[in-house]
Design a protein around this motif. Structure first.
Motif, PDB file in Angstrom:
ATOM      1  N   ARG A 171       0.812  -1.219   0.000  1.00  0.00           N
ATOM      2  CA  ARG A 171       0.000   0.000   0.000  1.00  0.00           C
ATOM      3  C   ARG A 171       0.844   1.267   0.000  1.00  0.00           C
ATOM      4  NH1 ARG A 171      -5.269   0.258   1.884  1.00  0.00           N
ATOM      5  NH2 ARG A 171      -4.747   2.072   3.135  1.00  0.00           N
ATOM      6  N   ASP A 172       1.991   1.236   0.681  1.00  0.00           N
ATOM      7  CA  ASP A 172       2.780   2.459   0.813  1.00  0.00           C
ATOM      8  C   ASP A 172       4.256   2.119   0.917  1.00  0.00           C
ATOM      9  OD1 ASP A 172       3.429   1.935   3.612  1.00  0.00           O
ATOM     10  OD2 ASP A 172       1.393   2.584   4.087  1.00  0.00           O
ATOM     11  N   VAL A 173       5.087   3.153   0.950  1.00  0.00           N
ATOM     12  CA  VAL A 173       6.534   2.960   0.928  1.00  0.00           C
ATOM     13  C   VAL A 173       7.045   2.253   2.187  1.00  0.00           C
ATOM     14  CG1 VAL A 173       7.140   5.238   1.867  1.00  0.00           C
ATOM     15  CG2 VAL A 173       8.730   4.060   0.313  1.00  0.00           C
ATOM     16  N   VAL A 174       6.391   2.426   3.315  1.00  0.00           N
ATOM     17  CA  VAL A 174       6.815   1.751   4.537  1.00  0.00           C
ATOM     18  C   VAL A 174       6.629   0.243   4.386  1.00  0.00           C
ATOM     19  CG1 VAL A 174       6.393   1.502   7.020  1.00  0.00           C
ATOM     20  CG2 VAL A 174       6.364   3.775   5.959  1.00  0.00           C
ATOM     21  N   GLU A 175       5.464  -0.172   3.889  1.00  0.00           N
ATOM     22  CA  GLU A 175       5.222  -1.592   3.648  1.00  0.00           C
ATOM     23  C   GLU A 175       6.219  -2.148   2.634  1.00  0.00           C
ATOM     24  OE1 GLU A 175       1.233  -2.599   2.538  1.00  0.00           O
ATOM     25  OE2 GLU A 175       0.404  -2.003   4.476  1.00  0.00           O
ATOM     26  N   LEU A 176       6.500  -1.395   1.585  1.00  0.00           N
ATOM     27  CA  LEU A 176       7.440  -1.843   0.562  1.00  0.00           C
ATOM     28  C   LEU A 176       8.841  -2.004   1.143  1.00  0.00           C
ATOM     29  CD1 LEU A 176       8.194  -2.576  -2.329  1.00  0.00           C
ATOM     30  CD2 LEU A 176       8.377  -0.120  -2.814  1.00  0.00           C
ATOM     31  N   ALA A 177       9.305  -1.023   1.905  1.00  0.00           N
ATOM     32  CA  ALA A 177      10.644  -1.087   2.499  1.00  0.00           C
ATOM     33  C   ALA A 177      10.784  -2.299   3.420  1.00  0.00           C
ATOM     34  CB  ALA A 177      10.947   0.199   3.256  1.00  0.00           C
ATOM     35  N   GLU A 178       9.734  -2.592   4.178  1.00  0.00           N
ATOM     36  CA  GLU A 178       9.768  -3.735   5.089  1.00  0.00           C
ATOM     37  C   GLU A 178       9.642  -5.059   4.350  1.00  0.00           C
ATOM     38  OE1 GLU A 178       6.561  -2.835   7.761  1.00  0.00           O
ATOM     39  OE2 GLU A 178       7.789  -1.450   8.943  1.00  0.00           O
TER      40      GLU A 178
END
Length: 120
Positions: free
Chosen positions: A54-61
């Motif tokens: 959904r967002d960059v935080v989810e992608l980074a993790e």
């Protein structure tokens, strides 16, 4: 990581060529296309083809390699369409202006002293 959706996201539909877009770059996992409501002379959306995050935080993790690929595509777009200097904006959450909940970045370049990104 986000739960599965009944409907594909707007960006998944663009990646599948169901919705027309002005593509400027593409890899196996990432697409880049001109924003339909540009906020700067160069305004390109860079996003994974799959709407897994959904967002960059989810992608980074969840997939730092995909995040690195997205940033590399953004840099390539800026080098091709401007002088290589750019702003890379990730809106994370509705209160921050995110309206499409499929991780994506905005590449903004040229005339940035006047550009703002209040919404998507």
């Amino acid at each position: 990581m986000t739960e599965s959706r009944a409907e594909p996201t707007l960006f998944e539909r663009i990646a599948a060529r169901e919705i027309p877009a002005s593509f400027v770059a593409e890899t196996d996992r990432v697409i880049a296309f001109r924003d339909i409501a540009p906020k700067a002379p160069v305004h390109v959306v860079v996003t994974p083809k799959a709407g897994t995050y959904r967002d960059v935080v989810e992608l980074a993790e969840g997939d730092p390699g995909l995040l690195a690929e997205l940033v590399a595509v953004a840099r390539s777009v800026a080098e091709e369409l401007s002088d290589g200097q750019f702003r890379l904006v990730f809106n994370t959450g509705a209160a921050a202006g995110q309206t499409v909940f499929h991780v994506h970045a905005h590449v903004l370049a040229g005339g940035l002293e006047e550009a703002t990104l209040a919404g998507e």
